[in-house]
Design a protein around this motif. Structure first.
Motif: not given
Length: 79
Positions: A53-79
């Motif tokens: 989903p996107q907010m009115e300001n255009g930012q994308v909202v990602v649930p934290v439980d969809s996130v994995e971390t690496t040393r360089e970036y975050l990886i998200v799994t789409a719903p």
């Protein structure tokens, strides 16, 4: 999401599991009563629509439980 200091996430790239850049981390929301992280607010790298989903300001909202971390970036799994 693994334990990562919040300062390390400042302006972190957010990638999807298929390797495309979703955008750059702007903010993190949390439950003020429990301190539990809830969502990442991501400035999208393009104006293409995403599965998230996107907010009115255009930012994308990602649930934290969809996130994995690496040393360089975050990886998200789409719903």
């Amino acid at each position: 999401m693994d334990s990562v200091p919040l300062f390390a996430l400042n302006d972190c790239d957010v990638m999807t599991t298929n390797g495309s850049k979703l955008g750059t981390l702007e903010n993190i929301t949390l439950n003020p009563n429990t301190g539990e992280l809830k969502f990442l607010c991501v400035n999208p790298s393009s104006e293409e629509s995403t599965e998230f989903p996107q907010m009115e300001n255009g930012q994308v909202v990602v649930p934290v439980d969809s996130v994995e971390t690496t040393r360089e970036y975050l990886i998200v799994t789409a719903p």
